[in-house]
Design a protein around this motif. Structure first.
Motif, PDB file in Angstrom:
ATOM      1  N   LEU A  16       3.838   6.300  -2.065  1.00 57.92           N
ATOM      2  CA  LEU A  16       2.482   6.816  -2.187  1.00 57.92           C
ATOM      3  C   LEU A  16       1.616   6.279  -1.062  1.00 57.92           C
ATOM      4  O   LEU A  16       1.284   5.093  -1.031  1.00 57.92           O
ATOM      5  N   GLY A  49      -2.502   9.511   1.941  1.00 60.74           N
ATOM      6  CA  GLY A  49      -2.612  10.854   2.519  1.00 60.74           C
ATOM      7  C   GLY A  49      -2.691  11.937   1.455  1.00 60.74           C
ATOM      8  O   GLY A  49      -2.739  11.663   0.245  1.00 60.74           O
ATOM      9  N   HIS A  90       3.100   1.521  -2.384  1.00 57.83           N
ATOM     10  CA  HIS A  90       2.250   1.783  -1.217  1.00 57.83           C
ATOM     11  C   HIS A  90       2.457   0.691  -0.172  1.00 57.83           C
ATOM     12  O   HIS A  90       2.366  -0.502  -0.482  1.00 57.83           O
ATOM     13  N   PHE A  91       2.746   1.119   1.051  1.00 60.95           N
ATOM     14  CA  PHE A  91       2.918   0.170   2.150  1.00 60.95           C
ATOM     15  C   PHE A  91       1.611   0.091   2.913  1.00 60.95           C
ATOM     16  O   PHE A  91       1.173   1.058   3.536  1.00 60.95           O
ATOM     17  N   ARG A 142      10.456   3.614   8.391  1.00 65.06           N
ATOM     18  CA  ARG A 142      10.693   4.417   7.188  1.00 65.06           C
ATOM     19  C   ARG A 142      11.962   3.983   6.452  1.00 65.06           C
ATOM     20  O   ARG A 142      12.016   3.981   5.222  1.00 65.06           O
ATOM     21  N   MET A 172      11.001   0.990   4.533  1.00 68.02           N
ATOM     22  CA  MET A 172      10.223   1.395   3.341  1.00 68.02           C
ATOM     23  C   MET A 172      11.162   1.878   2.229  1.00 68.02           C
ATOM     24  O   MET A 172      11.006   1.505   1.061  1.00 68.02           O
ATOM     25  N   THR A 182       9.206  11.347  -2.108  1.00 70.14           N
ATOM     26  CA  THR A 182       8.246  11.312  -0.991  1.00 70.14           C
ATOM     27  C   THR A 182       7.482  12.631  -0.939  1.00 70.14           C
ATOM     28  O   THR A 182       7.867  13.615  -1.565  1.00 70.14           O
ATOM     29  N   GLY A 183       6.427  12.622  -0.141  1.00 71.50           N
ATOM     30  CA  GLY A 183       5.604  13.832   0.023  1.00 71.50           C
ATOM     31  C   GLY A 183       5.960  14.589   1.284  1.00 71.50           C
ATOM     32  O   GLY A 183       5.137  15.331   1.802  1.00 71.50           O
ATOM     33  N   GLN A 206       6.686  19.030   9.175  1.00 75.95           N
ATOM     34  CA  GLN A 206       5.237  18.793   9.233  1.00 75.95           C
ATOM     35  C   GLN A 206       4.838  17.792  10.314  1.00 75.95           C
ATOM     36  O   GLN A 206       3.850  17.985  11.002  1.00 75.95           O
ATOM     37  N   GLN A 221       9.709  14.321  10.060  1.00 72.53           N
ATOM     38  CA  GLN A 221      10.165  15.228   9.014  1.00 72.53           C
ATOM     39  C   GLN A 221      11.042  16.361   9.547  1.00 72.53           C
ATOM     40  O   GLN A 221      10.959  17.502   9.106  1.00 72.53           O
ATOM     41  N   LYS A 272       1.341  23.387   4.142  1.00 76.45           N
ATOM     42  CA  LYS A 272       0.221  22.433   4.049  1.00 76.45           C
ATOM     43  C   LYS A 272      -0.946  23.008   3.243  1.00 76.45           C
ATOM     44  O   LYS A 272      -1.533  22.316   2.414  1.00 76.45           O
ATOM     45  N   CYS A 289      -0.142   1.667   7.155  1.00 79.44           N
ATOM     46  CA  CYS A 289       0.940   1.272   8.049  1.00 79.44           C
ATOM     47  C   CYS A 289       1.351   2.443   8.950  1.00 79.44           C
ATOM     48  O   CYS A 289       1.929   2.222  10.011  1.00 79.44           O
ATOM     49  N   CYS A 290       1.016   3.688   8.563  1.00 83.33           N
ATOM     50  CA  CYS A 290       1.412   4.829   9.398  1.00 83.33           C
ATOM     51  C   CYS A 290       0.700   4.835  10.734  1.00 83.33           C
ATOM     52  O   CYS A 290       1.159   5.446  11.689  1.00 83.33           O
TER      53      CYS A 290
END
Ligand code: ATP
Ligand code: MG
Length: 411
Positions: free
Chosen positions: A193, A196, A217-218, A274, A277, A295-296, A301, A305, A330, A353-354
């Motif tokens: 999570l 975003g 959440h990272f 990743r 994570m 994941t989302g 995207q 991905q 999206k 972290c992204c």
């Protein structure tokens, strides 16, 4: 009778489709939904919540007005497992009473030009069959609403009257629910999570399929502020309102990214972040006895991905990784986030972290062999053990969830 007051007991009826199909599991699904409904409504003046003949009936306290009943119905409609919610009344098994209650329900149902009565009895110990009930109640309503037309095919309003056991349930206003299965009927998943737009939607989709969702959440802390953690907390509080999240693990991740950035070729950094994570999420999943990661991600995207990069991150773990949004555009994700109420929170800017140590041009087609080679130089196992020890836990209300015994949780 004036809108807003009534001599009859107000009710909301929760209808469920999919649960009804589940054969011998049916009663445990129903009990799960009932418990979830009870817990989610505790701020309202509810008398009781009971199962009645393939539905869950919420009995609302005497004196509660129509607006509050609608609020309760809206809340119910958002709880996973709910296919439809109707607002109405419970009455005695007496045709005149049913007719008067049906008239009340019709007055509250908004604009309509035509209607029909749909009656059913679930037991033949009520002497009047459904055809006769339709006629008798229909004629009471025709007298009460002489300006409205009776229409058998596609009426604007369907007035339902159901005789169940020793009572009758009458309703006219129905709204659509989110559908799915009650949370707690499909096991547990660990949801990555971010703050975003996408991952709150993917989490919610899994909850709607009955999974208990535990977030991880990272955060970029200590290399960034903890702003993203506050946003994730706000998002979790939205999901909590319908029982769609149980807890969130917050992982201070910035220092590990810095280490990776210092020793891994720039193009592979994102995949390496990743993979780490995923490994941490897998370790937390083992602690929680969760059966999959979520994941989302949505195909194509962003750089990470692509099919190759997805394969390279999946190879970091041995448990299934679900991506409920993989084929979703999206714009559709945004619309769902708006409906859910997470979009505005997710639109706020917060470094997580992204945004840390991002290379100028990340690899879009990573080769697993190159990734493994770079990773073999890092003390990954030690890091995972360290990180899992340093996580912070926040709990949210999810009636179906029980925390692992060895942890003391706090909010
Ligand atoms: P989102 O809107 O969910 O952040 P995104 O389009 O920004 O997704 P990425 O940043 O590549 O895409 O992230 C893809 C997925 O990886 C996210 O949907 C989420 O499941 C997971 N993820 C990304 N960043 C984090 C984070 N900081 N903490 C936890 N999970 C994350
Ligand atoms: Mg993101």
């Amino acid at each position: 009778m004036r809108k807003g007051t009534s001599v009859f007991q107000r009710i909301c009826l929760v209808h469920y489709h999919e649960i009804g199909l589940k054969g011998h599991n049916r009663s445990s699904f129903e009990m799960r939904l009932l418990k979830n409904v009870e817990a989610m409504l505790d701020a309202y003046s509810i008398v009781t919540v009971r199962r009645i003949s393939g539905r869950i009936c919420v009995f609302i306290k005497e004196g509660t007005g129509y607006e509050t009943a609608c609020e309760i119905a809206d809340k119910l409609a958002r709880i996973p497992g709910t296919a439809r919610v109707s607002c109405g009344y419970k009455t005695e098994r007496d045709i005149d009473e049913m007719g008067r209650a049906a008239a009340c329900a019709m007055r509250e149902a908004g604009e309509f030009a035509s209607f029909k009565v749909a009656a059913r009895r679930n037991h033949t110990d009520f002497a009047i069959d459904s055809m006769q009930m339709n006629q008798l109640i229909g004629s009471i309503l025709c007298d009460a609403f002489p300006e409205k037309a009776v229409k058998m095919k596609d009426p604007d309003l369907k007035v339902c009257v159901e005789v169940v056991e020793s009572s009758a349930y009458v309703y006219a206003r129905s709204i659509r629910g989110v559908g799915g299965l009650p949370v707690g009927s499909s096991g547990r998943v660990m949801c990555l999570l971010s703050s975003g737009i996408d991952s709150p939607v993917s989490t919610w989709r899994m909850a709607r399929r009955g999974a208990i969702c535990i977030g991880v959440h990272f955060s970029g802390r200590p290399q960034t502020s903890s702003a993203s953690e506050y946003l994730v907390d706000d998002i979790a509080q939205v999901l909590e309102q319908t029982g769609c999240i149980a807890r969130v693990y917050v992982v201070p991740f910035g220092d590990y990214q810095r280490e990776i950035a210092g020793s891994v070729p720039p193009g592979l950094r994102v995949i390496m972040y990743r993979r780490l994570m995923f490994k941490v999420a897998e370790a937390l999943a083992a602690r929680e006895k969760a059966g999959a990661l979520v994941t989302g991600e949505s195909l194509g995207q962003v750089a990470s991905q692509t099919l190759e990069n997805i394969a390279a991150t999946d190879a970091a773990v041995s448990m299934p990784v679900f991506r409920p949004l993989i084929g979703t555009d999206k714009q559709e994700i945004i619309e769902q986030a708006q409906e859910l109420g997470t979009f505005d929170i997710s639109s706020e800017d917060a470094p997580d972290c992204c945004t840390l140590f991002m290379p100028r041009s990340p690899e879009t087609h990573a080769k697993l062999s190159a990734v493994m080679e770079a990773e073999s130089k890092l003390p990954i196992e030690r890091w995972i053990a360290e990180i899992v020890e340093s996580v912070e836990v926040r709990d949210y209300r999810c009636p179906a969830y029980k925390s692992p015994k060895d942890r003391t949780s706090r909010r």
